[in-house]
Design a protein around this motif. Structure first.
Motif, PDB file in Angstrom:
ATOM      1  N   ALA A   1     -11.648   4.126 -10.377  1.00 41.86           N
ATOM      2  CA  ALA A   1     -10.785   5.264 -10.688  1.00 41.86           C
ATOM      3  C   ALA A   1      -9.990   5.716  -9.471  1.00 41.86           C
ATOM      4  O   ALA A   1      -8.843   6.149  -9.591  1.00 41.86           O
ATOM      5  CB  ALA A   1     -11.618   6.426 -11.241  1.00 41.86           C
ATOM      6  N   THR A   2     -10.578   5.595  -8.293  1.00 44.05           N
ATOM      7  CA  THR A   2      -9.861   5.970  -7.074  1.00 44.05           C
ATOM      8  C   THR A   2      -8.633   5.093  -6.883  1.00 44.05           C
ATOM      9  O   THR A   2      -7.542   5.591  -6.572  1.00 44.05           O
ATOM     10  CB  THR A   2     -10.786   5.882  -5.848  1.00 44.05           C
ATOM     11  N   LEU A   3      -8.772   3.784  -7.086  1.00 43.51           N
ATOM     12  CA  LEU A   3      -7.611   2.901  -6.961  1.00 43.51           C
ATOM     13  C   LEU A   3      -6.557   3.259  -8.013  1.00 43.51           C
ATOM     14  O   LEU A   3      -5.361   3.312  -7.701  1.00 43.51           O
ATOM     15  CB  LEU A   3      -8.025   1.427  -7.077  1.00 43.51           C
TER      16      LEU A   3
ATOM     17  N   GLY B   1      -9.199   2.345   1.091  1.00 41.51           N
ATOM     18  CA  GLY B   1      -8.688   2.817   2.384  1.00 41.51           C
ATOM     19  C   GLY B   1      -7.274   2.326   2.615  1.00 41.51           C
ATOM     20  O   GLY B   1      -6.405   3.076   3.077  1.00 41.51           O
ATOM     21  N   HIS B   2      -7.032   1.053   2.281  1.00 45.35           N
ATOM     22  CA  HIS B   2      -5.664   0.530   2.380  1.00 45.35           C
ATOM     23  C   HIS B   2      -4.741   1.298   1.430  1.00 45.35           C
ATOM     24  O   HIS B   2      -3.611   1.632   1.788  1.00 45.35           O
ATOM     25  CB  HIS B   2      -5.620  -0.960   2.012  1.00 45.35           C
TER      26      HIS B   2
ATOM     27  N   ILE C   1     -18.437  -2.588  -4.965  1.00 47.37           N
ATOM     28  CA  ILE C   1     -18.288  -1.244  -4.399  1.00 47.37           C
ATOM     29  C   ILE C   1     -17.699  -1.345  -2.996  1.00 47.37           C
ATOM     30  O   ILE C   1     -16.770  -0.614  -2.639  1.00 47.37           O
ATOM     31  CB  ILE C   1     -19.643  -0.494  -4.391  1.00 47.37           C
ATOM     32  N   HIS C   2     -18.216  -2.284  -2.215  1.00 46.72           N
ATOM     33  CA  HIS C   2     -17.700  -2.521  -0.857  1.00 46.72           C
ATOM     34  C   HIS C   2     -16.222  -2.926  -0.903  1.00 46.72           C
ATOM     35  O   HIS C   2     -15.406  -2.400  -0.139  1.00 46.72           O
ATOM     36  CB  HIS C   2     -18.553  -3.610  -0.191  1.00 46.72           C
ATOM     37  N   GLU C   3     -15.871  -3.855  -1.788  1.00 47.88           N
ATOM     38  CA  GLU C   3     -14.474  -4.318  -1.896  1.00 47.88           C
ATOM     39  C   GLU C   3     -13.544  -3.159  -2.252  1.00 47.88           C
ATOM     40  O   GLU C   3     -12.491  -2.995  -1.644  1.00 47.88           O
ATOM     41  CB  GLU C   3     -14.355  -5.408  -2.966  1.00 47.88           C
ATOM     42  N   TYR C   4     -13.920  -2.397  -3.265  1.00 51.96           N
ATOM     43  CA  TYR C   4     -13.077  -1.274  -3.662  1.00 51.96           C
ATOM     44  C   TYR C   4     -12.974  -0.239  -2.547  1.00 51.96           C
ATOM     45  O   TYR C   4     -11.877   0.260  -2.264  1.00 51.96           O
ATOM     46  CB  TYR C   4     -13.603  -0.601  -4.935  1.00 51.96           C
ATOM     47  N   ALA C   5     -14.088   0.099  -1.913  1.00 51.13           N
ATOM     48  CA  ALA C   5     -14.058   1.120  -0.865  1.00 51.13           C
ATOM     49  C   ALA C   5     -13.130   0.697   0.269  1.00 51.13           C
ATOM     50  O   ALA C   5     -12.319   1.498   0.764  1.00 51.13           O
ATOM     51  CB  ALA C   5     -15.472   1.382  -0.347  1.00 51.13           C
TER      52      ALA C   5
ATOM     53  N   ARG D   1      -0.152   4.656  -0.189  1.00 53.65           N
ATOM     54  CA  ARG D   1       0.358   5.777  -0.980  1.00 53.65           C
ATOM     55  C   ARG D   1       1.010   6.824  -0.086  1.00 53.65           C
ATOM     56  O   ARG D   1       2.095   7.339  -0.395  1.00 53.65           O
ATOM     57  CB  ARG D   1      -0.779   6.400  -1.804  1.00 53.65           C
ATOM     58  N   GLU D   2       0.393   7.133   1.023  1.00 55.05           N
ATOM     59  CA  GLU D   2       0.980   8.127   1.930  1.00 55.05           C
ATOM     60  C   GLU D   2       2.342   7.665   2.438  1.00 55.05           C
ATOM     61  O   GLU D   2       3.276   8.461   2.555  1.00 55.05           O
ATOM     62  CB  GLU D   2       0.046   8.411   3.103  1.00 55.05           C
ATOM     63  N   ALA D   3       2.476   6.374   2.723  1.00 51.60           N
ATOM     64  CA  ALA D   3       3.747   5.855   3.212  1.00 51.60           C
ATOM     65  C   ALA D   3       4.835   5.895   2.124  1.00 51.60           C
ATOM     66  O   ALA D   3       6.018   5.998   2.425  1.00 51.60           O
ATOM     67  CB  ALA D   3       3.571   4.414   3.711  1.00 51.60           C
TER      68      ALA D   3
END
Length: 168
Positions: free
Chosen positions: A27-29, A153-154, A145-149, A159-161
């Motif tokens: 959901a975060t992605l 971050g990327h 979970i590791h892959e998504y986390a 998104r900010e950019a």
């Protein structure tokens, strides 16, 4: 469409905790991509890098498919975006549409959920050919979970950019 993200439980059992953390990261992605145009989703992080939000979603569709369907369920399904089984090829989203990518990702998530729900326990095993080892469903869920986390971050930076949106 607004993405609903449910926080992981604080006192649940192992399987429910893993399942919920994985859905939290999925959901975060989706949230990082929400409300953007196809052009914005294609925007590359730092050329010549192929990294974009659309590429991250393609990559995670490939990861879901490989680990749940190919490894745990032993399905002989082809790779989505690589003829040689290279996860990195999925990052280049130049030839894909937003609809195609999100449909593939959502489809693979549904397959993953079905496979996990049908498994008798976290001890169910599958064969990971890259490692030439058997792996448990537990490891697969932790790996995703590791892959998504890591990739979320990327997605934060991408998104900010694009439009300055930060957080959660």
């Amino acid at each position: 469409m607004t993405v609903e993200r449910i926080g992981p439980p604080l006192t649940a059992g192992e399987r429910e905790t893993l399942r919920t953390f994985l859905d939290f990261h999925r959901a975060t992605l989706a949230m990082k991509c929400e409300g953007l145009s196809e052009e914005q989703l294609r925007r590359k992080a730092s050329p010549p890098s192929q990294l974009s939000l659309l590429g991250l979603v393609r990559h995670m569709a490939e990861v879901e498919r490989a680990w749940f369907r190919r490894v745990i369920n032993a399905e002989e399904v082809p790779w989505l975006w690589s003829e040689v089984g290279d996860y990195q090829e999925a990052f280049n989203a130049d030839a894909s549409t937003m609809e195609e990518v999100f449909t593939a990702w959502e489809t693979e998530i549904e397959h993953s959920r079905r496979i996990e729900a049908a498994a008798e326990s976290l001890e169910v095993r599958g064969y990971q050919p890259r490692w030439e080892k058997e792996v448990s469903l537990r490891l697969v869920m932790l790996h995703l979970i590791h892959e998504y986390a890591r990739h979320n971050g990327h997605a934060d930076f991408l998104r900010e950019a694009i439009d300055g949106v930060t957080g959660a």
